[in-house]
Design an enzyme around this catalytic site. Structure first.
Site, PDB file in Angstrom:
ATOM      1  CG  LEU A   1      -1.962  -1.055   1.408  1.00  0.00           C
ATOM      2  CD1 LEU A   1      -2.667  -0.886   2.745  1.00  0.00           C
ATOM      3  CD2 LEU A   1      -2.970  -1.002   0.271  1.00  0.00           C
ATOM      4  CG  ASP A   2       0.567   4.461  -2.861  1.00  0.00           C
ATOM      5  OD1 ASP A   2       1.368   3.612  -3.326  1.00  0.00           O
ATOM      6  OD2 ASP A   2      -0.190   5.148  -3.562  1.00  0.00           O
ATOM      7  CE  LYS A   3       6.059   8.190   4.939  1.00  0.00           C
ATOM      8  NZ  LYS A   3       7.268   9.059   4.829  1.00  0.00           N
TER       9      LYS A   3
END
Length: 356
Positions: free
Chosen positions: A157-159
């Site tokens: 998942l993106d940060k």
């Protein structure tokens, strides 16, 4: 050749790529050395030549050549044509505080013998990178729980995206889950609060994406000529006039920043996403954090094959924005993509249920 050994593949190493098997069992070999020995036929599986991406099976016999000769006992490793600095192998580590580690443990939504799921906080990277000192990959020892083995990442998942993140607790489970993502037998549901509202209540965003460089770094842009196919199904769950809307999103493809770029493409950037939405992504009275949340995932269990659904509650900033916009947080979770083997579906796992 003297020093050759024969090793058998263990049960928990099923479906592991051959090069990954070497990284796990023979850390003294560099990636380049493994590739060279494979090309030369010095590494074999059951007496036959093999390739790096070949999947191994329990009981198979792997021929391991002698480790490259070290020179002078220094921190260098042999390679064709000379020497190179030895890169230390093994899992990533970070200097996390006990508070960080406990917060990660507290984020666990569900676990059994082979699968673990956490509710990833917004702002915490999954893996390390430039200027990223704290990340989940470096804290996986904290998620061993009742196992001796570190769990393995199988997707990202993106940060700044929060929500359900799946991990495997064995090599065979990792292979099974990775295959499920690749074969698209998983279903993912995201919730997003966006600036503005789409013209249509629901629809398919079919817009190819390509990377584009710039002063603020790389970002994904719509590119009908050179871009890779990218498709997202969306449905509007609620709206606050033209100010903001609550969308359910299901990606049919897995491009970098796909949901962020696609929301911007329909004129509704995700709240808090200045990279794609600019100033339009920020609204007075609402948090400036990213409002993108991996709400639920539906996947085949690596052992039983039954469908498992895991849901993650939204983070505090997302919940507060929903209250401000008068959106009903009790809205039922509904996947947008076609049902898959629903006769085998299990009920959603809740945090309190998983700890009984």
């Amino acid at each position: 050749m003297s020093g050759v050994t024969l090793r058998r593949v263990k049960a928990d190493e099923a479906e592991l790529r051959l090069d990954r098997w070497f990284k796990r069992n023979c850390p003294e070999f560099t990636f380049g050395q493994v590739q060279k020995f494979l090309r030369g036929g010095q590494i074999r599986v059951d007496g036959k030549r093999a390739k790096a991406n070949q999947r191994v099976e329990p009981g198979q016999e792997i021929r391991v050549p002698p480790a490259p000769v070290m020179s002078g006992g220094g921190e260098t490793a042999w390679r064709e044509g000379g020497y190179e600095p030895r890169v230390k192998t093994g899992p990533a580590r970070v200097d996390a505080s006990e508070e960080d580690l406990q917060a990660l443990r507290d984020s666990v939504l569900f676990y059994d013998e082979v699968v673990l799921a956490i509710n990833k906080p917004a702002g915490l990277a999954v893996q390390g990178g430039t200027n990223t000192a704290l990340h989940i990959d470096g804290m996986l020892d904290a998620l061993k729980l009742d196992s001796k083995e570190r769990p393995k990442l199988v997707h990202r998942l993106d940060k700044d995206t929060s929500g359900v993140l799946l991990l495997a607790r064995s090599a065979s489970a990792a292979a099974s889950l990775t295959r499920a993502f690749k074969d698209k037998t998983t279903r993912k549901l995201y919730w997003a609060l966006v600036s503005g509202a789409p013209d249509e209540r629901e629809g398919l965003i079919d817009a190819p994406l390509a990377k584009q460089g710039g002063k603020s770094g790389e970002k994904m842009v719509i590119d009908t000529k050179e871009g890779k196919s990218a498709q997202t199904i969306y449905r509007q769950l609620a709206r606050a006039g033209r100010k903001a809307a609550w969308l359910a999103l299901s990606p049919l493809t897995g491009r970098t920043h796909q949901l962020r770029a696609h929301c911007e493409a329909i004129g509704c950037p995700i709240l808090g996403d200045g990279k794609y939405g600019g100033t339009k992504a920020f609204r007075d009275g609402l948090s400036n954090q990213m409002h993108l949340h991996a709400r639920a995932i539906d996947f085949p269990h690596p052992v039983t094959g039954y469908r498992v659904i895991i849901e993650a509650p939204v983070p505090a900033h997302f919940s507060e924005s929903m209250k401000t916009l008068n959106f009903d947080a009790k809205t039922a979770t509904k996947f947008l993509t076609p049902e898959i083997h629903r006769e085998k579906e299990k009920k959603p796992f809740r945090r309190e249920e998983s700890r009984r």
